[in-house]
Write a protein that holds these residues in place. Structure first.
Motif, PDB file in Angstrom:
ATOM      1  N   VAL A 147       0.872  -1.186   0.000  1.00 41.28           N
ATOM      2  CA  VAL A 147       0.000   0.000   0.000  1.00 41.28           C
ATOM      3  C   VAL A 147       0.906   1.232   0.000  1.00 41.28           C
ATOM      4  O   VAL A 147       1.678   1.435   0.949  1.00 41.28           O
ATOM      5  CB  VAL A 147      -0.930  -0.007   1.229  1.00 41.28           C
ATOM      6  CG1 VAL A 147      -1.791   1.257   1.255  1.00 41.28           C
ATOM      7  CG2 VAL A 147      -1.802  -1.250   1.216  1.00 41.28           C
ATOM      8  N   PRO A 148       0.859   2.040  -1.067  1.00 39.97           N
ATOM      9  CA  PRO A 148       1.843   3.119  -1.205  1.00 39.97           C
ATOM     10  C   PRO A 148       1.726   4.221  -0.165  1.00 39.97           C
ATOM     11  O   PRO A 148       2.678   4.957   0.056  1.00 39.97           O
ATOM     12  CB  PRO A 148       1.564   3.672  -2.612  1.00 39.97           C
ATOM     13  CG  PRO A 148       0.182   3.255  -2.930  1.00 39.97           C
ATOM     14  CD  PRO A 148      -0.069   1.984  -2.200  1.00 39.97           C
ATOM     15  N   THR A 149       0.546   4.312   0.460  1.00 39.25           N
ATOM     16  CA  THR A 149       0.367   5.395   1.446  1.00 39.25           C
ATOM     17  C   THR A 149       0.822   4.984   2.842  1.00 39.25           C
ATOM     18  O   THR A 149       0.769   5.793   3.770  1.00 39.25           O
ATOM     19  CB  THR A 149      -1.118   5.807   1.508  1.00 39.25           C
ATOM     20  OG1 THR A 149      -1.903   4.650   1.766  1.00 39.25           O
ATOM     21  CG2 THR A 149      -1.562   6.450   0.206  1.00 39.25           C
ATOM     22  N   LEU A 150       1.244   3.732   2.976  1.00 39.17           N
ATOM     23  CA  LEU A 150       1.698   3.261   4.289  1.00 39.17           C
ATOM     24  C   LEU A 150       3.206   3.007   4.264  1.00 39.17           C
ATOM     25  O   LEU A 150       3.763   2.678   3.208  1.00 39.17           O
ATOM     26  CB  LEU A 150       0.981   1.958   4.672  1.00 39.17           C
ATOM     27  CG  LEU A 150      -0.547   2.007   4.783  1.00 39.17           C
ATOM     28  CD1 LEU A 150      -1.089   0.615   5.130  1.00 39.17           C
ATOM     29  CD2 LEU A 150      -0.995   3.014   5.826  1.00 39.17           C
TER      30      LEU A 150
END
Lengths: 244, 397
Positions: A102-105
């Motif tokens: 997950v790129p936002t994590l």
């Protein structure tokens, strides 16, 4: 190495028909497959042979048209989508070709996400995730977002995510395909190490013949059928099958 | 690479404790929301304008209610005796004049106050005229007028003394105590000035005594528009109302709250004014829902691969729905805070205008609930989108 251990995953007479009418394709034609704990099994075969379909069924993402599947002693028969998701959550860890972080994590949070899905207590998740990252030698990258990680590091985070919560089965889809040779081998080495745990079976789908040296067992699939099996104890056979 | 630790069971949690993190669903929602700042800005702008529009529309509606009900909220009575067919306080006609004595002789009635109301022509001292609504009451014992800021209510007892509101100075052509004008061709003197007693119809109120009112409206000595009945202690309101109705067949005997509501219904709904305000508010809600739905759907599409991965990892549909709903609620709360700030600015800016916009704690809470509800409703499209995710797509990328 672990002949006496019962399989952690058993698939019997699995068939899968995709599409319908003129577009109908029999992707799997009666596959029997056991995943033995404590081993790294490679599933090899040409494009369109049914590898991914089989992996999807073994991972409880697709339901077979016929046949039975048991994971950690639990049958998938009659399970609906949520039942399948529950089984995946409890017993299956995935490693994807494209990492699918997950790129936002951050790296740590990606592992914590898997733990959260598996019901780990919120207070324990950071420590457990840190342990998983330490196990793949990425403690120093806990706070890095996926965009700041190299391909090899991303795949190691993905392996840590798959390991988090200690699922019985780890399924890896072309785990080295997006990596250079050095990182690819490092990842295979890691998967082989992960597979030494006798409570866990690891299956990796791969095209990459350089990965053969890490395999305990090789399964060859062609045209929806298993056409060859080899064990590491018979290195010659393994090599022969792998080179086939 | 040495990886002997990898085979060890991961899950013992033996390392030193870290700080308890936010629930992962909230973290995911928050990060998804702030990941695309432009999309967030569009969402918040949509919610902001929706909140402002709805707040102002409902604020005007409440302000209108306050203005329409102001006379009722100050002229205290248990029952009103009104001419048959009266639609609202501002729709006056005359009773026959015999009702007061009949009412006073009825059981349960303690007191009856007279109120005469009628439209008058106000001629300005420097020329020109305007219509006004004259309210003549028993100023010595009643509560009309109120909020007197200059002069006194007692001064209305002076010959032809009237009270007007300072917000109508320009329209009435007077601006201080002692100024003179004509009402229905009779001279009046400004004896008191009130502040912010404005009518919903925008016609200026002119307050005076009952006697002066009758004189200015050319009414007979016992004629009134309304009789305000106060009940004796222990008297039953409905029984008294029925008894009065039986004795006064050409009138309507209305409980105070019923006449108040009738006036509100007339001005807000029969004239369409309130309906227009409510329609404006609904339009604001629709605009908000559409904008939030569109941006939330786009955000969900942007993150669809992550949701598919989560589904493949075993996330239940409920878990993913929760992420989207929390995104919607976070958007709602942020948009609400910004929207309310702007709405309060609009209300502050309009405080000296003729437009009464009211914000109450109850309306603020209602707007918060409405905004959250609106955003949750808007999340439905996005939820439909993720409900159809096939986790198998994670293998095809």
């Amino acid at each position: 190495m672990t002949d006496e251990l019962p399989p952690i995953l058993e698939a019997k007479d699995i068939t899968k028909t995709l599409g319908s009418g003129a577009a109908e394709v029999k992707a799997l034609k009666g596959v029997n497959f056991d995943l033995v704990p404590g081993e790294l099994t490679l599933l090899m075969g040409p494009s369109g042979s049914g590898k991914t379909t089989l992996l999807s069924i073994l991972g409880c993402i697709l339901s077979p048209t016929s046949g039975s599947l048991r994971i950690a002693g639990l049958s998938t028969a009659g399970l609906d989508a949520e039942g399948m998701a529950n089984l995946r959550r409890q017993h299956v860890g995935f490693v994807f070709q494209a990492y699918n972080l997950v790129p936002t994590l951050t790296a740590l949070e990606n592992v914590m996400l898997a733990l959260d899905l598996r019901g780990a207590a919120r207070g324990d998740a950071p420590d457990l995730a840190a342990e998983a990252l330490a196990a793949v030698k990425l403690s120093h990258r806990e706070s890095a977002s996926p965009s700041k990680l190299s391909g090899g590091e991303k795949q190691r985070v993905a392996i840590a995510r798959a390991l988090a919560g200690s699922p019985s089965v780890i399924l890896a889809d072309e785990p080295t395909a997006a990596l250079d040779a050095e990182n690819g081998m490092a990842v295979m080495e890691l998967l082989a190490e992960v597979a030494k745990d006798t409570k866990r079976g690891v299956l990796a789908v791969t095209h990459d013949h350089r990965t053969l040296e890490y395999a305990d067992r090789i399964i060859r699939i062609e045209d929806g059928r298993i056409v060859g099996r080899a064990r590491r104890k018979d290195d010659a056979a393994l090599t022969a099958e792998g080179a086939h | 690479m040495q990886t002997s630790s990898a085979q060890a069971a991961v899950g013992t949690g033996s390392a030193g404790k870290r700080r308890k993190p936010l629930p992962m669903v909230i973290k995911l929602a928050y990060r998804n929301l702030f990941h695309d700042r432009l999309s967030l800005a569009v969402t918040l702008t949509g919610i902001l304008f929706s909140v402002v529009l709805v707040a102002v529309q409902f604020g005007i509606y409440l302000g209108s209610e306050r203005r329409i009900a102001a006379m009722f909220d100050h002229a205290q009575a248990d029952l009103w005796i009104v001419p048959l067919g009266t639609k609202s306080f501002d729709d006056p006609s005359f009773l026959t004049g015999r009702e007061r004595h009949a009412a006073l002789s009825s059981a349960g009635v303690a007191e009856v106050q007279e109120l005469i109301v009628g439209f008058v022509n106000w001629r300005k001292p420097k020329g020109g005229s305007t219509a006004a609504l004259l309210v003549g009451s028993e100023t010595a014992s009643g509560n009309l007028p109120w909020d007197v800021v200059n002069g006194t209510v007692a001064a209305l007892a002076s010959p032809s003394g009237v009270a007007i509101d300072d917000t109508y100075f320009t329209e009435l052509g007077v601006n201080k105590l002692g100024d003179k004008a004509e009402v229905n061709n009779l001279e009046v003197t400004v004896a008191a000035v009130t502040h912010n007693i404005r009518s919903f119809t925008t016609l200026p109120y002119v307050f005076t005594t009952l006697g002066t009112g009758r004189n200015l409206l050319d009414a007979a000595s016992e004629q009134t528009s309304y009789l305000l009945v106060k009940l004796a202690p222990g008297a039953d309101r409905e029984e008294t109302r029925k008894a009065l109705a039986a004795r006064l067949p050409d009138t309507e005997i209305l409980p105070h709250d019923v006449f108040r509501q009738r006036s509100l219904d007339y001005w807000l709904f029969e004239t369409g004014a309130g309906s227009a305000l409510i329609a404006g508010a609904i339009l604001g809600i629709i605009v908000g829902v559409v904008i939030v739905a569109q941006t939330l759907y786009a955000s969900t599409k942007d993150h669809i691969n992550e949701f598919a991965t989560m589904r493949a990892l075993g996330a239940s549909a409920g878990y993913i729905h929760k992420v989207i709903l929390i995104q919607a609620v976070l958007s709602a709360v942020l948009g609400y805070i910004l929207g309310m700030c702007l709405a309060m600015l609009v209300i502050w800016a309009s405080k000296d205008s003729t437009l009464l916009i009211v914000m109450t704690p109850r309306l603020a809470l209602f707007l918060l609930a409405l905004t959250v509800g609106m955003c949750v409703l808007a999340a439905i499209c996005a939820i439909f989108k993720v409900t159809r995710i096939d986790p198998a797509v994670v293998f095809s990328r």
